[in-house]
Design an enzyme around this catalytic site. Structure first.
Site, PDB file in Angstrom:
ATOM      1  N   ARG A  29      -6.950 -38.257   8.462  1.00 44.96           N
ATOM      2  CA  ARG A  29      -7.146 -38.042   7.023  1.00 44.96           C
ATOM      3  C   ARG A  29      -5.983 -38.548   6.180  1.00 44.96           C
ATOM      4  NH1 ARG A  29      -7.777 -31.803   7.471  1.00 44.96           N
ATOM      5  NH2 ARG A  29      -5.958 -32.387   8.701  1.00 44.96           N
ATOM      6  N   LYS A  81      -8.278 -32.545  26.234  1.00 49.00           N
ATOM      7  CA  LYS A  81      -8.441 -31.123  26.553  1.00 49.00           C
ATOM      8  C   LYS A  81      -8.077 -30.308  25.320  1.00 49.00           C
ATOM      9  CE  LYS A  81      -4.302 -28.965  28.121  1.00 49.00           C
ATOM     10  NZ  LYS A  81      -3.423 -28.437  29.105  1.00 49.00           N
ATOM     11  N   HIS A 132      -4.800 -35.482  32.321  1.00 50.30           N
ATOM     12  CA  HIS A 132      -3.776 -36.504  32.570  1.00 50.30           C
ATOM     13  C   HIS A 132      -3.107 -36.331  33.931  1.00 50.30           C
ATOM     14  CE1 HIS A 132      -1.192 -33.394  30.751  1.00 50.30           C
ATOM     15  NE2 HIS A 132      -0.243 -33.901  31.460  1.00 50.30           N
ATOM     16  N   LYS A 180      -1.581 -39.444  37.275  1.00 51.22           N
ATOM     17  CA  LYS A 180      -0.240 -39.566  37.859  1.00 51.22           C
ATOM     18  C   LYS A 180      -0.297 -40.359  39.160  1.00 51.22           C
ATOM     19  CE  LYS A 180       1.621 -35.350  35.807  1.00 51.22           C
ATOM     20  NZ  LYS A 180       2.862 -35.798  35.175  1.00 51.22           N
ATOM     21  N   GLU A 216       7.036 -24.846  34.368  1.00 50.63           N
ATOM     22  CA  GLU A 216       7.671 -25.484  33.210  1.00 50.63           C
ATOM     23  C   GLU A 216       8.860 -24.646  32.780  1.00 50.63           C
ATOM     24  OE1 GLU A 216       4.693 -27.154  30.236  1.00 50.63           O
ATOM     25  OE2 GLU A 216       3.527 -25.645  31.289  1.00 50.63           O
ATOM     26  N   ASP A 248      -5.330 -22.787  30.087  1.00 54.57           N
ATOM     27  CA  ASP A 248      -4.568 -23.974  29.721  1.00 54.57           C
ATOM     28  C   ASP A 248      -4.211 -24.839  30.931  1.00 54.57           C
ATOM     29  OD1 ASP A 248      -3.241 -25.421  27.593  1.00 54.57           O
ATOM     30  OD2 ASP A 248      -1.336 -24.810  28.492  1.00 54.57           O
ATOM     31  N   HIS A 299      -5.917 -28.495  35.286  1.00 56.76           N
ATOM     32  CA  HIS A 299      -4.960 -29.280  36.078  1.00 56.76           C
ATOM     33  C   HIS A 299      -4.857 -28.800  37.536  1.00 56.76           C
ATOM     34  CE1 HIS A 299      -4.008 -30.934  32.275  1.00 56.76           C
ATOM     35  NE2 HIS A 299      -3.251 -29.951  31.854  1.00 56.76           N
ATOM     36  N   LYS A 305       5.319 -20.694  32.237  1.00 56.49           N
ATOM     37  CA  LYS A 305       6.271 -21.261  31.267  1.00 56.49           C
ATOM     38  C   LYS A 305       7.589 -20.504  31.373  1.00 56.49           C
ATOM     39  CE  LYS A 305       2.950 -23.233  28.232  1.00 56.49           C
ATOM     40  NZ  LYS A 305       3.131 -24.640  28.577  1.00 56.49           N
TER      41      LYS A 305
HETATM   42  P1  NAP Z   1      -1.871 -32.734  16.142  1.00 56.58           P
HETATM   43  O1  NAP Z   1      -0.452 -33.188  16.235  1.00 56.58           O
HETATM   44  O2  NAP Z   1      -2.181 -31.500  15.367  1.00 56.58           O
HETATM   45  O3  NAP Z   1      -2.702 -33.942  15.522  1.00 56.58           O
HETATM   46  C1  NAP Z   1      -4.031 -33.814  15.116  1.00 56.58           C
HETATM   47  C2  NAP Z   1      -4.508 -35.153  14.581  1.00 56.58           C
HETATM   48  O4  NAP Z   1      -5.836 -34.986  14.106  1.00 56.58           O
HETATM   49  C3  NAP Z   1      -3.692 -35.673  13.413  1.00 56.58           C
HETATM   50  O5  NAP Z   1      -3.602 -37.075  13.498  1.00 56.58           O
HETATM   51  C4  NAP Z   1      -4.535 -35.269  12.223  1.00 56.58           C
HETATM   52  O6  NAP Z   1      -4.230 -36.131  11.143  1.00 56.58           O
HETATM   53  C5  NAP Z   1      -5.937 -35.463  12.772  1.00 56.58           C
HETATM   54  N1  NAP Z   1      -6.962 -34.690  12.075  1.00 56.58           N
HETATM   55  C6  NAP Z   1      -6.943 -33.353  11.834  1.00 56.58           C
HETATM   56  N2  NAP Z   1      -8.067 -32.987  11.167  1.00 56.58           N
HETATM   57  C7  NAP Z   1      -8.800 -34.122  11.018  1.00 56.58           C
HETATM   58  C8  NAP Z   1     -10.053 -34.409  10.399  1.00 56.58           C
HETATM   59  N3  NAP Z   1     -10.794 -33.456   9.801  1.00 56.58           N
HETATM   60  N4  NAP Z   1     -10.511 -35.672  10.436  1.00 56.58           N
HETATM   61  C9  NAP Z   1      -9.781 -36.657  11.014  1.00 56.58           C
HETATM   62  N5  NAP Z   1      -8.590 -36.452  11.592  1.00 56.58           N
HETATM   63  C10 NAP Z   1      -8.100 -35.196  11.592  1.00 56.58           C
HETATM   64  O7  NAP Z   1      -2.510 -32.541  17.579  1.00 56.58           O
HETATM   65  P2  NAP Z   1      -2.071 -33.231  18.959  1.00 56.58           P
HETATM   66  O8  NAP Z   1      -0.987 -32.417  19.571  1.00 56.58           O
HETATM   67  O9  NAP Z   1      -1.854 -34.686  18.733  1.00 56.58           O
HETATM   68  O10 NAP Z   1      -3.356 -32.965  19.849  1.00 56.58           O
HETATM   69  C11 NAP Z   1      -4.535 -33.733  19.741  1.00 56.58           C
HETATM   70  C12 NAP Z   1      -5.495 -33.339  20.852  1.00 56.58           C
HETATM   71  O11 NAP Z   1      -4.882 -33.633  22.102  1.00 56.58           O
HETATM   72  C13 NAP Z   1      -5.841 -31.847  20.911  1.00 56.58           C
HETATM   73  O12 NAP Z   1      -7.153 -31.688  21.383  1.00 56.58           O
HETATM   74  C14 NAP Z   1      -4.859 -31.300  21.942  1.00 56.58           C
HETATM   75  O13 NAP Z   1      -5.350 -30.131  22.562  1.00 56.58           O
HETATM   76  C15 NAP Z   1      -4.815 -32.458  22.917  1.00 56.58           C
HETATM   77  N6  NAP Z   1      -3.583 -32.513  23.715  1.00 56.58           N
HETATM   78  C16 NAP Z   1      -2.378 -32.661  23.124  1.00 56.58           C
HETATM   79  C17 NAP Z   1      -1.245 -32.727  23.906  1.00 56.58           C
HETATM   80  C18 NAP Z   1       0.112 -32.938  23.282  1.00 56.58           C
HETATM   81  O14 NAP Z   1       1.069 -33.068  24.049  1.00 56.58           O
HETATM   82  N7  NAP Z   1       0.254 -32.978  21.976  1.00 56.58           N
HETATM   83  C19 NAP Z   1      -1.339 -32.621  25.306  1.00 56.58           C
HETATM   84  C20 NAP Z   1      -2.600 -32.478  25.878  1.00 56.58           C
HETATM   85  C21 NAP Z   1      -3.719 -32.422  25.083  1.00 56.58           C
HETATM   86  P3  NAP Z   1      -4.496 -35.772   9.604  1.00 56.58           P
HETATM   87  O15 NAP Z   1      -3.918 -34.419   9.370  1.00 56.58           O
HETATM   88  O16 NAP Z   1      -3.810 -36.878   8.917  1.00 56.58           O
HETATM   89  O17 NAP Z   1      -5.962 -35.814   9.445  1.00 56.58           O
END
Ligand code: NAP
Length: 489
Positions: free
Chosen positions: A51, A148, A178, A182, A216, A235, A240, A331
């Site tokens: 967004r 996930k 992920h 590995k 962790e 989680d 995993h 954790k």
């Molecule tokens: P995040 O930092 O909160 O990012 C969320 C993303 O979604 C942002 O780019 C946000 O951008 C976008 N977004 C939110 N609402 C939206 C909407 N209505 N329309 C379009 N885009 C939207 O989350 P994240 O940590 O990257 O995680 C993303 C996914 O990966 C989740 O399902 C999480 O469970 C999974 N995951 C993350 C990690 C990790 O290490 N971070 C690890 C494993 C899995 P805007 O606000 O600009 O829209």
């Protein structure tokens, strides 16, 4: 030995959530590494979508900054960052609105492989799939990559599978875990199925037990509120640890093909026994120094969510009947380590006498240790004679299969799990992705365990931060005359 990098075809990859944490830390730096390695062709296009208001140039600067932050040494070794960013574009899109969708559709090329990475909160997966269909982007060659968590129980996972299935066929859906990307996890399959050595002893007859630990050192920190709704079982264990167990315990598939492998993994999940309440230990880390407790991190002084879990289970099938399987994850433990250990039985009779045995790595038993982090590698603990005079004294030492040492310095850098998996998406190879029925089966095993402790009102035990977890977890093993392998970095 120099490894071969096989370039993938030109592709269009749309990263929904292209401004988020995962995209910045893992996906985009990973794609840059594949670009440097010559695997991602210069004709490929990556389109960030979220967004936030940004244009192509703004997104290129954003991604450049992310790469410099999360892989700072890379641009010095690979001077292609300028070329890489020219592959990037950005479309302002709302998963729940109509803004940007028509523009996005116009940017995609006919004929190129087309993938959509759902790197957004799980509540948006259905909206994205629906709009991709609505705006004509979900054609038969399109693929979606789903992050996930995939549901929070069997019903929600089933509902999500049904929603995605309205718009995409199963062979277009890539559910990411992920851990499966590995290098060592894949090596586990190579070691098991590429050698004759292990198969004859890979069963309850020769294996005393299997233990899997994913520890962790970090707490839940700023993610506390979010984490508190899931806990270690949802989680980590349901996905995993379960995936690792599948690869260790499955029957040899008839070929290394996505459905053959996933059919065998599914049989493992379905063979898992329910877990007795007294075979589960849940914990929450305590405060230490000026660091908050789990409950403070979670923002709920009465939270009953676990930041640690250890459990014992069994597989009801011919190969593994009677072999205990111990799973443990948590954790704020004393080291960051992920290891699968296959602990073999002792020799039936010691010709050397009890006094000959001295303690070594893994006690006196043979242990095949598959280490995922921090130093990926496989070690086999074997008993040898302790060198020197003093008679026949035995010691257990590691036979080390360290890939870096064995393959030499020229071997191409081992790709991170995410970059490998994204390249598999582009190649159309689903072997390392979870199938819908696997995820549902994993929840079907997990749900009654969680429902059980909720119904009993169980409260997790507190444990010292940076310890090995609650005392009861040690007892879970000690009661059986076994012990956890030490959590060490
Ligand atoms: P995040 O930092 O909160 O990012 C969320 C993303 O979604 C942002 O780019 C946000 O951008 C976008 N977004 C939110 N609402 C939206 C909407 N209505 N329309 C379009 N885009 C939207 O989350 P994240 O940590 O990257 O995680 C993303 C996914 O990966 C989740 O399902 C999480 O469970 C999974 N995951 C993350 C990690 C990790 O290490 N971070 C690890 C494993 C899995 P805007 O606000 O600009 O829209």
């Amino acid at each position: 030995m120099v490894s071969r990098v096989i370039p993938v075809e030109a592709f269009d990859l749309v990263i929904f959530g292209g401004t988020g944490d995962l995209a910045r830390r893992k996906i985009l730096p990973g794609l840059f590494r594949r670009f440097c390695a010559g695997q991602m062709p210069p004709e490929a296009r990556i389109i960030g979508a979220a967004r936030s208001d940004m244009d192509d140039a703004g997104y290129r600067d954003f991604v450049r900054a992310a790469i410099l932050e999360f892989d700072p040494g890379r641009p010095q070794n690979c001077p292609q960052l300028d070329s890489f960013v020219t592959t990037l574009g950005y479309v302002t899109t709302d998963a729940r609105g109509e803004a940007g969708w028509a523009d996005l559709a116009k940017r995609l090329r006919d004929g190129a492989v087309r993938a959509f990475y759902f790197s957004v909160g799980p509540g948006l997966f259905g909206d994205l799939a629906e709009r991709l269909k609505l705006y004509g982007m979900a054609h038969r060659q399109a693929r979606i990559v789903v992050e996930k968590p995939f549901g929070r129980d069997r019903d929600s996972a089933r509902a999500l599978n049904a929603t995605l299935a309205q718009h995409f066929a199963e062979d277009q859906i890539y559910r990411i875990d992920h851990y499966l990307g590995k290098e060592t996890v894949q090596n586990l399959m190579a070691v098991r199925f590429g050698n004759l050595l292990f198969e004859p002893i890979w069963s309850a007859q020769y294996v005393d037990h299997i233990q899997i630990t994913v520890a962790e050192t970090v707490g839940v920190g700023g993610r506390g509120g979010y984490y508190d709704k899931s806990g270690a079982m949802r989680d980590m264990v349901q996905n995993h640890l379960m995936q690792l167990l599948c690869l260790i315990a499955m029957e040899p598939p008839s070929k290394f093909d996505p459905d053959a492998v996933r059919d065998e993994k599914l049989k493992v999940i379905r063979a898992l026994d329910p877990v007795e309440p007294h075979h589960i230990v849940r914990g929450q880390y305590d405060a230490t120094g000026d660091e908050p407790s789990y409950r403070e991190d979670a923002g709920d002084a009465r939270s009953k969510t676990e930041s640690f879990i250890a459990l014992k289970t069994h597989l009801s099938n011919w190969r593994w009947s009677g072999t205990p399987i111990y799973l443990r994850t948590g954790k704020k433990l004393k080291a960051r380590t992920s290891e699968i250990a296959v602990v073999f039985k002792d020799t039936p009779h010691s010709i050397f006498g009890a006094d000959a045995r001295s303690e070594g790595v893994g006690g006196g038993q043979n242990v095949l240790s598959i280490r995922l982090q921090p130093n990926e590698g496989i070690t086999l603990g074997v008993t040898i004679k302790e060198p020197g005079p003093g008679g026949m004294r035995l010691i257990n030492v590691p036979l080390d299969m360290s890939f870096a040492d064995a393959l030499g310095p020229e071997v191409e850098e081992v790709p991170d799990a995410y970059e490998r998996l994204i390249m598999d998406v582009m190649r159309g190879n689903q072997t390392l992705f979870m199938r819908g029925d696997e995820v549902e089966a994993a929840w079907a095993w997990t749900d009654p365990i969680i429902e059980g402790w909720v119904a009993r009102g169980d409260v997790p035990k507190t444990y010292d931060a940076y310890s090995a977890g609650p005392e009861d977890a040690l007892m879970l093993m000690h009661r059986d005359g076994r012990r956890w392998r030490e959590v060490k970095s």
